[in-house]
Design an enzyme around this catalytic site. Structure first.
Site, PDB file in Angstrom:
ATOM      1  N   SER A 185      -3.097  -4.011 -14.845  1.00 58.13           N
ATOM      2  CA  SER A 185      -3.150  -2.645 -14.722  1.00 58.13           C
ATOM      3  C   SER A 185      -2.979  -2.074 -13.336  1.00 58.13           C
ATOM      4  CB  SER A 185      -4.030  -2.187 -15.722  1.00 58.13           C
ATOM      5  OG  SER A 185      -4.061  -0.745 -15.688  1.00 58.13           O
ATOM      6  N   ARG A 232       0.541 -15.046  -8.245  1.00 59.99           N
ATOM      7  CA  ARG A 232       1.280 -13.925  -8.516  1.00 59.99           C
ATOM      8  C   ARG A 232       2.789 -14.389  -8.553  1.00 59.99           C
ATOM      9  NH1 ARG A 232      -0.682 -10.285  -3.971  1.00 59.99           N
ATOM     10  NH2 ARG A 232      -0.734 -12.481  -2.911  1.00 59.99           N
ATOM     11  N   ASP A 288      -4.942  -4.528  -2.336  1.00 56.15           N
ATOM     12  CA  ASP A 288      -4.638  -5.607  -1.950  1.00 56.15           C
ATOM     13  C   ASP A 288      -3.941  -5.682  -0.624  1.00 56.15           C
ATOM     14  OD1 ASP A 288      -2.421  -4.308  -3.113  1.00 56.15           O
ATOM     15  OD2 ASP A 288      -1.219  -5.925  -4.097  1.00 56.15           O
ATOM     16  N   GLU A 314       4.833   3.466   4.053  1.00 54.65           N
ATOM     17  CA  GLU A 314       4.057   3.437   3.067  1.00 54.65           C
ATOM     18  C   GLU A 314       2.580   3.688   3.617  1.00 54.65           C
ATOM     19  OE1 GLU A 314       3.457  -0.412   1.266  1.00 54.65           O
ATOM     20  OE2 GLU A 314       3.360  -1.480   3.103  1.00 54.65           O
TER      21      GLU A 314
END
Length: 359
Positions: A1, A67, A103, A311
């Protein structure tokens, strides 16, 4: 999620448009998302010092492989470990940290210099539980709007219970901050965990101040914090080492991870500033405006020099984009654009106010 902010989006849209049809359409999805976060996998029961039981949630991704988007990086990191079981555990912790949005950060590591010591699923995060508390408030409001009185009452009570749990288990009155709570990693606990003050993570992160945000969103259920407590939290923030020339740093540890010092991220500026703006205190409102001003200036200066929004930003110096982490810094950028617009819309910018970096 991802951090659960869907109910906040629906509430923003409903407040702007009055579209009750949207609320009705979104309602089943919000209930589904809530049940995900309070499921056995995510829920942790902790007994406080008075023998009262509380429930809080944690990140716990259902994944124990590299991942797909970063497989080579994950495999390289796991190559330091010997057994398949240890590698799968690490992949599980990596995915759970990715689920948090942070992360990566020393916040999830037992040794901030070693990524193989990620223990994300053993951390009860302040911000996650703040978001779920807000979600429960929002669902109560939506249920009331669409005539589901029993559901409204249920979620109103759930939100109050989580608020009590946050204050009982995560609040630290000496630091005047909310602290992540670390569960024992030995896995021997049967039944509820017993709260211990030493299990609070006393390291300073911007997330320690995110519950202030609930001041801005009381959904008619009364303020989350009284003004006096908000001011004490603000003073703690001012002396924390997080407030820098160009905004709020993510932590006070420079680990090379992107969710640590010296990076500042738009959502954290916004969550904290919104909370201070709505605390009822003139002093806190002025401090929130100061944070917003620093952030707008660094965004503007970096845009003028690079032709892009970034970002993340290095908050040690005005006009500097951020670095660190495991990929090339990204430009664009959705949340930076959104927070910049939100600050300008809410606070304005007078014609005689200098937009450039302070000399």
């Amino acid at each position: 999620s991802q951090p659960p902010l869907l109910s906040s989006m629906v509430l923003e849209l409903y407040t702007a448009t009055g579209d009750l049809g949207l609320v009705r359409r979104a309602f089943p999805s919000l209930l589904k998302e809530h049940s995900f976060w309070v499921s056995e996998l995510h829920n942790v029961e902790i007994m406080d010092n008075h023998g009262r039981l509380h429930n809080l949630s944690r990140y716990q991704a259902m994944w124990n492989k590299p991942r797909p988007e970063s497989a080579t990086i994950d495999e390289e990191l796991a190559s330091k470990l010997n057994s398949t079981a240890a590698k799968e555990k690490l992949y599980h912790q990596i995915a759970s940290a990715a689920e948090s949005g942070w992360d990566f950060s020393s916040r999830w590591m037992s040794n901030s210099t070693d990524m193989t010591t990620l223990v994300t699923t053993f951390v009860i995060p302040v911000d996650l539980n703040t978001f779920i508390c807000k979600m429960e408030r929002d669902i109560a409001v939506f249920a009331e709007l669409i005539g589901e009185k029993a559901t409204a009452e249920l979620f109103s009570q759930a939100s109050k219970a989580r608020h009590t749990a946050i204050e009982s288990l995560l609040w630290n009155s000496e630091m005047e901050q909310w602290l992540d709570y670390w569960l024992p990693t030995d896995g021997n606990c049967q039944g509820p965990y017993k709260w211990e003050s030493k299990s609070q993570n006393h390291n300073i992160f911007a997330s320690n101040f995110v519950p202030l945000w609930l001041n801005a969103h009381n959904s008619g259920l009364g303020p989350f914090l009284d003004e006096a407590k908000s001011v004490r939290v603000m003073r703690s923030l001012q002396t924390s080492g997080l407030v820098c020339p160009a905004g709020i740093a993510t932590s006070v540890s420079n680990t090379g991870q992107q969710w640590d010092f010296p990076n500042g991220w738009a959502p954290l500026q916004h969550l904290i500033a919104e909370g201070l703006l709505n605390s009822g205190s003139t002093e806190a409102k002025e401090f929130a405006e100061d944070i917003a001003t620093r952030w707008v200036r660094t965004n503007y200066a970096a845009y003028k020099s690079s032709g892009a929004m970034h970002e993340k930003y290095d908050v040690e110096a005005c006009g500097k984009s951020g670095g660190g982490g495991e990929y090339k810094p990204q430009t664009g950028f959705g949340w930076s654009n959104g927070v910049l617009l939100a600050f300008l819309e809410e606070l304005g910018w007078s014609h005689d106010k200098e937009i450039g970096c302070p000399s």
